[in-house]
Design a protein around this motif. Structure first.
Motif, mmCIF file in Angstrom:
data_model
loop_
_atom_site.group_PDB
_atom_site.id
_atom_site.type_symbol
_atom_site.label_atom_id
_atom_site.label_comp_id
_atom_site.label_asym_id
_atom_site.label_seq_id
_atom_site.Cartn_x
_atom_site.Cartn_y
_atom_site.Cartn_z
ATOM 1 N N MET A 149 38.259 40.273 64.847
ATOM 2 C CA MET A 149 38.975 40.470 63.639
ATOM 3 C C MET A 149 40.196 40.824 63.752
ATOM 4 S SD MET A 149 36.841 39.147 61.158
ATOM 5 C CE MET A 149 37.631 40.094 59.463
ATOM 6 N N ALA A 150 40.578 41.885 64.720
ATOM 7 C CA ALA A 150 42.036 42.325 64.934
ATOM 8 C C ALA A 150 42.576 41.304 65.469
ATOM 9 C CB ALA A 150 41.767 43.664 65.512
ATOM 10 N N LEU A 186 46.813 36.139 53.884
ATOM 11 C CA LEU A 186 45.908 36.380 55.261
ATOM 12 C C LEU A 186 45.049 37.390 54.929
ATOM 13 C CD1 LEU A 186 45.137 35.622 58.177
ATOM 14 C CD2 LEU A 186 47.379 37.000 58.778
ATOM 15 N N ASP A 187 45.539 38.316 54.395
ATOM 16 C CA ASP A 187 44.772 39.704 53.892
ATOM 17 C C ASP A 187 43.547 39.251 53.246
ATOM 18 O OD1 ASP A 187 46.677 41.215 55.509
ATOM 19 O OD2 ASP A 187 47.499 41.849 53.873
ATOM 20 N N ASP A 188 43.816 38.418 52.159
ATOM 21 C CA ASP A 188 42.949 37.995 51.347
ATOM 22 C C ASP A 188 41.788 37.142 52.294
ATOM 23 O OD1 ASP A 188 41.382 37.596 48.605
ATOM 24 O OD2 ASP A 188 41.952 35.416 49.106
ATOM 25 N N LEU A 189 42.367 36.253 53.185
ATOM 26 C CA LEU A 189 41.186 35.561 53.953
ATOM 27 C C LEU A 189 40.675 36.447 54.870
ATOM 28 C CD1 LEU A 189 40.292 32.718 55.101
ATOM 29 C CD2 LEU A 189 42.468 32.813 56.479
ATOM 30 N N MET A 190 41.109 37.651 55.570
ATOM 31 C CA MET A 190 40.335 38.446 56.530
ATOM 32 C C MET A 190 39.256 39.108 55.679
ATOM 33 S SD MET A 190 41.627 37.511 59.160
ATOM 34 C CE MET A 190 40.705 38.578 60.109
ATOM 35 N N HIS A 191 39.792 39.651 54.262
ATOM 36 C CA HIS A 191 38.666 40.160 53.590
ATOM 37 C C HIS A 191 37.483 39.439 53.400
ATOM 38 C CE1 HIS A 191 42.054 43.259 52.057
ATOM 39 N NE2 HIS A 191 41.544 43.597 53.057
ATOM 40 N N ARG A 192 37.678 38.245 53.005
ATOM 41 C CA ARG A 192 36.640 37.312 52.653
ATOM 42 C C ARG A 192 35.789 37.076 53.802
ATOM 43 N NH1 ARG A 192 38.549 32.066 49.789
ATOM 44 N NH2 ARG A 192 40.634 32.459 50.957
ATOM 45 N N THR A 193 36.388 36.726 55.049
ATOM 46 C CA THR A 193 35.741 36.693 56.297
ATOM 47 C C THR A 193 34.906 37.763 56.467
ATOM 48 O OG1 THR A 193 37.620 35.152 57.047
ATOM 49 C CG2 THR A 193 35.993 35.988 58.805
ATOM 50 N N LEU A 194 35.352 38.947 56.324
ATOM 51 C CA LEU A 194 34.721 40.115 56.507
ATOM 52 C C LEU A 194 33.505 40.261 55.906
ATOM 53 C CD1 LEU A 194 34.407 42.872 58.209
ATOM 54 C CD2 LEU A 194 35.772 43.859 56.459
ATOM 55 N N TRP A 195 33.442 39.890 54.671
ATOM 56 C CA TRP A 195 32.366 40.120 53.563
ATOM 57 C C TRP A 195 31.212 38.820 54.124
ATOM 58 C CZ3 TRP A 195 30.828 43.682 50.749
ATOM 59 C CH2 TRP A 195 31.845 44.679 50.305
#
Length: 529
Positions: free
Chosen positions: A31-32, A280-289
């Motif tokens: 992710m990072a 991008l932050d929103d996309l990474m949050h959704r990917t994490l969930w």
């Protein structure tokens, strides 16, 4: 003997911790890494887009100013040709204002500084005395010019494009000017305002005195930018480019900029970095969930796999803990050991350390091997000696040292020396039996353990090894010889196994002292011959 307290960590727990830690580490690292790559790409794309847009606006503004200057020059020519006819003056002023270059007002000023014509006439400034924004000497000797921001007679903040009126004989009659209001609808505001900006992107224009000519916050138009701004500093040097900056409001920005040479203006298109990365932050949050569901399934699988992995070792441990029984071998064989480590432990328990060969076979592991020769190393030797002593296994030890090895290294180099060592190791393998254990002790010294071998037999093996090495063409042009010491150890000895190694070393030392290239049997071991 002090017994350590048993660990409370089970193999299953350890497997779970390592597995979960590995999964989480890979997830976080992935992710990072993905975030870093996409963030850098987004920022690069935004910088490139802002620069391209700034260059496009700079070209459009340059075209607008060129049209304005050309229009003023044309009208000035017609006015001079008319002899300053008032009707021509008015018609040219009206035509310029309606021409579409964005003038809010057009006026003609005499050489004495009196406004003699205005368009629109509703400005009611005709006949007034003005001080031009451009000094009169500059107007009399230069071509069309663009002023810095100034306040008009009617209180409007504006810039002015001027064209001096000169006859063919260079007589200065005044100047014609087109005024563009900065806070009202005009050429500059209309040109920039016709573009649709999204995602908090905005444009501002700054002149060579660092005054803002256009800004989305109209209250800032006409103010001077005193805060250090790398984008403004760079663009006013006549350069175009893109930079990540912190603006005067302390906001992190991605700025693209371009220079307008005709007016010495800089056009800056910028967007907050936070706004660029928000998506991008929103996309990474959704990917994490979304990763939580497969992560949960993976943890469930790991739970069952950890039990499957730990079960054979746990059952074997319980069997050993119960102590020796007649049915112990059968119970050990009944444990389903489906992976290598469990099978290896199962075999070790079944053998019960019954043969030295099985124990020495474990020395082939990389941790017990010398990387140059493939023979055992000192660590392997310690394990073999412990095994022999535990099993009360008598053995003979042969210690071998290459004669004058330093001279070989100094004469032929270390690569040749390494090759000599490898070939000596190969010769030892040719003389060894399957049950013998061979070791390289470091440098040019070797050692062999011969289980169940009488001293005289070992001495014969050593002599064949010495003679074979002497006759072999190990080093072309030079005979390579070895000195060998032989000793033996028996369970009846009152000493531990290391005493045999010391005795063999002493015999090797005597072989060196008495001329090298010979086999010497330890005096302490003579009774065992």
């Amino acid at each position: 003997m002090r017994i350590r307290r048993p660990s409370r960590i089970t193999l299953r727990q350890l497997v779970l911790v390592l597995s979960i830690g590995s999964v989480l580490t890979m997830l976080v690292a992935g992710m990072a890494g993905s975030y870093r790559i996409q963030r850098d790409q987004l920022m690069e794309d935004t910088l490139a887009a802002n620069q391209a847009f700034a260059e496009k606006l700079a070209a459009s503004v340059s075209d607008l100013l060129t049209q304005a200057q050309d229009g003023l020059a044309y009208s000035a020519k017609r006015i001079i040709q008319s002899g300053m006819d008032p009707a021509v003056l008015q018609s040219e002023a009206d035509r310029l204002r309606a021409q579409g270059v964005g003038f809010n007002a057009v006026s003609v000023t005499s050489s004495r500084g009196l406004i003699i014509t205005t368009s629109p006439e509703t400005l009611a400034i005709k006949g007034r005395q003005v001080k031009p924004p451009v000094p009169l000497p500059a107007l009399q000797h230069q071509a069309a010019m663009i002023s810095s921001p100034f306040t008009t007679i009617l209180g409007n903040l504006a810039i002015r494009v001027t064209q001096p009126l000169r006859t063919d004989s260079k007589q200065y009659l005044g100047y014609m000017s087109g005024t563009i209001y900065l806070k009202a609808d005009g050429g500059l505001a209309r040109l920039i305002g016709q573009h649709y900006f999204r995602n908090d992107t905005y444009v501002y224009v700054v002149d060579d005195t660092r005054h803002l000519l256009h800004h989305p916050d109209s209250n800032r138009i006409g103010t001077e930018v005193t805060f250090p701004n790398p984008a403004i500093d760079t663009v006013l040097q006549g350069l175009s480019g893109a930079q990540r900056i912190v603006n005067s409001q302390g906001i992190d920005m991605l700025a693209g900029f371009s220079y307008v040479p005709a007016a010495k203006w800089g056009i800056v298109v910028q967007r907050p970095t936070q706004a660029t990365l928000a998506r991008l932050d929103d996309l990474m949050h959704r990917t994490l969930w979304l990763s939580l569901i497969p992560a949960g399934l993976l943890l469930t699988v790991l739970w069952f796999l950890s039990g499957w992995v730990s079960r054979p070792l746990g059952e074997l441990a319980l069997i050993v803990q119960d102590g020796y029984k007649d049915s112990m071998a059968g119970r050990i064989r009944s444990v389903p050991c489906w992976y290598f480590e469990a099978q290896r432990l199962q075999r070790a328990l079944l053998l019960g350390l019954g043969t030295v060969e099985a124990q020495l076979g474990q020395l082939h592991d990389e941790a017990y091997q010398d990387p140059l020769t493939g023979l055992g190393n000192r660590r392997g030797l310690r394990l073999a000696l412990q095994t022999f002593q535990t099993m009360d296994q008598a053995f003979t030890v042969i210690t071998l040292d290459i004669d004058f090895f330093k001279r070989i290294n100094d004469t032929y180099g270390h690569d040749t020396g390494d090759e000599v060592i490898r070939q000596i190791g190969d010769w030892m393998r040719t003389q060894a039996r399957e049950s013998d254990a061979l070791f390289r002790m470091g440098g040019e010294e070797f050692l062999a353990l011969l289980p169940g071998t009488h001293l005289d037999t070992a001495a014969g093996i050593a002599e064949r090894l010495r003679a074979g090495i002497e006759q072999a063409n190990i080093l072309p042009g030079e005979i390579v010889t070895v000195s060998i010491g032989v000793a033996a150890w028996s369970p009846e000895d009152a000493t531990d196994t290391t005493s045999a190694l010391k005795a063999a070393d002493q015999a090797l030392y005597r072989a060196k002292q008495t001329g090298r290239n010979r086999v010497v049997v330890s005096d302490d071991s003579a009774a065992q011959t």
